[in-house]
Design an enzyme around this catalytic site. Sequence first.
Site, PDB file in Angstrom:
ATOM      1  N   ASP A  13      23.535  29.121 -12.805  1.00  0.00           N
ATOM      2  CA  ASP A  13      23.020  30.373 -12.834  1.00  0.00           C
ATOM      3  C   ASP A  13      23.862  31.231 -13.620  1.00  0.00           C
ATOM      4  O   ASP A  13      23.724  32.653 -13.753  1.00  0.00           O
ATOM      5  CB  ASP A  13      22.274  30.981 -11.620  1.00  0.00           C
ATOM      6  N   LYS A  16      23.358  29.733 -19.078  1.00  0.00           N
ATOM      7  CA  LYS A  16      23.639  28.961 -20.269  1.00  0.00           C
ATOM      8  C   LYS A  16      22.573  29.007 -21.039  1.00  0.00           C
ATOM      9  O   LYS A  16      22.468  28.557 -22.411  1.00  0.00           O
ATOM     10  CB  LYS A  16      23.529  27.389 -19.574  1.00  0.00           C
ATOM     11  N   GLY A  40      16.837  26.357 -13.526  1.00  0.00           N
ATOM     12  CA  GLY A  40      16.045  27.478 -14.111  1.00  0.00           C
ATOM     13  C   GLY A  40      16.900  28.024 -15.014  1.00  0.00           C
ATOM     14  O   GLY A  40      17.810  29.002 -14.789  1.00  0.00           O
ATOM     15  N   HIS A  41      16.306  27.741 -16.512  1.00  0.00           N
ATOM     16  CA  HIS A  41      16.878  28.394 -17.613  1.00  0.00           C
ATOM     17  C   HIS A  41      16.238  29.383 -18.136  1.00  0.00           C
ATOM     18  O   HIS A  41      15.191  29.239 -18.473  1.00  0.00           O
ATOM     19  CB  HIS A  41      17.196  27.173 -18.525  1.00  0.00           C
ATOM     20  N   GLN A 224      22.559  22.931 -13.470  1.00  0.00           N
ATOM     21  CA  GLN A 224      23.341  23.522 -12.344  1.00  0.00           C
ATOM     22  C   GLN A 224      24.608  23.579 -12.926  1.00  0.00           C
ATOM     23  O   GLN A 224      25.037  24.117 -13.907  1.00  0.00           O
ATOM     24  CB  GLN A 224      23.286  22.223 -11.335  1.00  0.00           C
TER      25      GLN A 224
HETATM   26  P1  IMP Z   1      18.992  20.505  -5.052  1.00  0.00           P
HETATM   27  O1  IMP Z   1      19.594  20.129  -6.269  1.00  0.00           O
HETATM   28  O2  IMP Z   1      17.680  20.942  -4.899  1.00  0.00           O
HETATM   29  O3  IMP Z   1      19.320  19.170  -4.255  1.00  0.00           O
HETATM   30  O4  IMP Z   1      19.951  21.610  -4.263  1.00  0.00           O
HETATM   31  C1  IMP Z   1      21.232  21.365  -3.810  1.00  0.00           C
HETATM   32  C2  IMP Z   1      22.265  22.551  -3.922  1.00  0.00           C
HETATM   33  O5  IMP Z   1      22.067  22.912  -5.412  1.00  0.00           O
HETATM   34  C3  IMP Z   1      21.334  23.765  -3.234  1.00  0.00           C
HETATM   35  O6  IMP Z   1      22.586  24.589  -2.955  1.00  0.00           O
HETATM   36  C4  IMP Z   1      20.759  24.648  -4.521  1.00  0.00           C
HETATM   37  O7  IMP Z   1      20.943  25.987  -4.088  1.00  0.00           O
HETATM   38  C5  IMP Z   1      21.738  24.086  -5.393  1.00  0.00           C
HETATM   39  N1  IMP Z   1      21.087  24.183  -6.731  1.00  0.00           N
HETATM   40  C6  IMP Z   1      20.026  23.156  -7.367  1.00  0.00           C
HETATM   41  N2  IMP Z   1      19.861  23.721  -8.765  1.00  0.00           N
HETATM   42  C7  IMP Z   1      20.589  24.843  -8.951  1.00  0.00           C
HETATM   43  C8  IMP Z   1      20.325  25.784  -9.975  1.00  0.00           C
HETATM   44  O8  IMP Z   1      19.847  25.406 -10.889  1.00  0.00           O
HETATM   45  N3  IMP Z   1      21.158  26.995  -9.876  1.00  0.00           N
HETATM   46  C9  IMP Z   1      21.892  27.208  -8.780  1.00  0.00           C
HETATM   47  N4  IMP Z   1      21.983  26.411  -7.579  1.00  0.00           N
HETATM   48  C10 IMP Z   1      21.266  25.283  -7.897  1.00  0.00           C
END
Ligand code: IMP
Length: 427
Positions: A13, A16, A40-41, A224
């Site tokens: 977050d 990007k 989420g971009h 991420q």
């Molecule tokens: P998953 O990717 O849904 O398996 O989640 C694993 C961890 O990554 C969790 O702590 C999520 O909150 C975090 N996470 C996944 N995608 C994002 C993102 O785009 N931004 C911030 N945190 C993320």
Amino acid sequence: MPATILIGAQWGDEGKGKLTDLLAKEMEVVVRYQGGHNAGHTVVVDSERFALQLLPSGVLYPHITPVIGNGVVVDPKVLIEEMDALEARGVDCSRLVISGSAHLIMPYHQELDALTERYLGKNRLGTTKRGIGPAYADKAARVGLRVQDLLDPKIFRQKLDVVLKEKNLILAKVYNRLGLSAADIAGAYLDQYAPRLAPQIGDSVGLVHEALARGAGVLLEGAQATFLDLDHGTYPFVTSSNPVAGGACTGAGIGPRHISRVIGIAKAYMTRVGAGPFPTEVAGEEGDALVARGHEWGTNTGRRRRTGWFDAVMVRHAVRLNSLDELVITKLDVLDTFEKLKVCVAYEAGGKRYEQLPWHQSVLYEAVPVYEELPGWRCETTRVQHEDDLPGPARKYLGFLAEQSGAPISYVGVGPERAQVVALNVR
Ligand code: IMP
């Protein structure tokens, strides 16, 4: 022109999308190389705001070919919904190329993601429950279905029959749930999604290499971030892919020699969603102020983000892990009202001082941040256009971040709009 990688240097977050917008004019191809619709971009183009989950932000620019690389996990239903929503707003998605080797997120992945989180109770990871982890687990276990299987119904059904037997046993015997129907899944994937996506499925690796060979700009867009990386993040509180720069090579199908520039994005402070260690986390009034001023609620899940002071120990490590050439600092304006700002320059734990990220994660849990305090600027920066117009303490703050992190800062963001970016030369 060789490829540029854009990655998050913190826990995600970082903004990007905004930098993609800035680099778009130099690019002909934008590739998403890992993750799925857990991302989420937000990209603002011509004052229009777009929140993308799965599509590369390149889709918003008519001169760019957007690519979903082999390293991504694709939920076809979500992808089609996202394409439909964009097309309804006049964005043409027909240039999209989806790698046939990308893996599919299946209905049982989503169900198992949610069930595992519930089963873990207070030890849950705080995943986005989009099925990301289970889909990557099946990829590694070699029982995943791939995007190319959508084009071969016989293979699709064969693979589904094998894998669904096991998934249904797990659903029934471990979680006391009803099993899923292979006919229903095949009906949705083969009869609805496949015809819609078929024109988009192709040879993403060939496309990227042809672009590189003719000198076109290629942007590899990470989702991420570094500390959510499966190998280098704060395991197990990580995502199941490799957002670090190295992941761009495997997830897009190119070798490291093609990479000429690696840009890391970091907020002027820190945030994280979900569980896991966070040494510089701040609670109370300061934390609330960061959440409120920074609108720190997930674009995707709506969850309140945890907030903290800039952690130079972590960003220093991100510079190493990703070979960062430069840093882009976002959301400087969020700090406009603070009287004093803290930057973590080291940790102390067990009577020892750590300037580099401790390799043993237990140390991270007991780490006490060593802070340097810097004066705030207490004025609005949102209208600043040139480096020289930044308030003195803001320049000093940025200089300190660059010095402590070990990478020059090339841009700073001072607001959500396209124009609210200032080019810098802070080393
Ligand atoms: P998953 O990717 O849904 O398996 O989640 C694993 C961890 O990554 C969790 O702590 C999520 O909150 C975090 N996470 C996944 N995608 C994002 C993102 O785009 N931004 C911030 N945190 C993320």
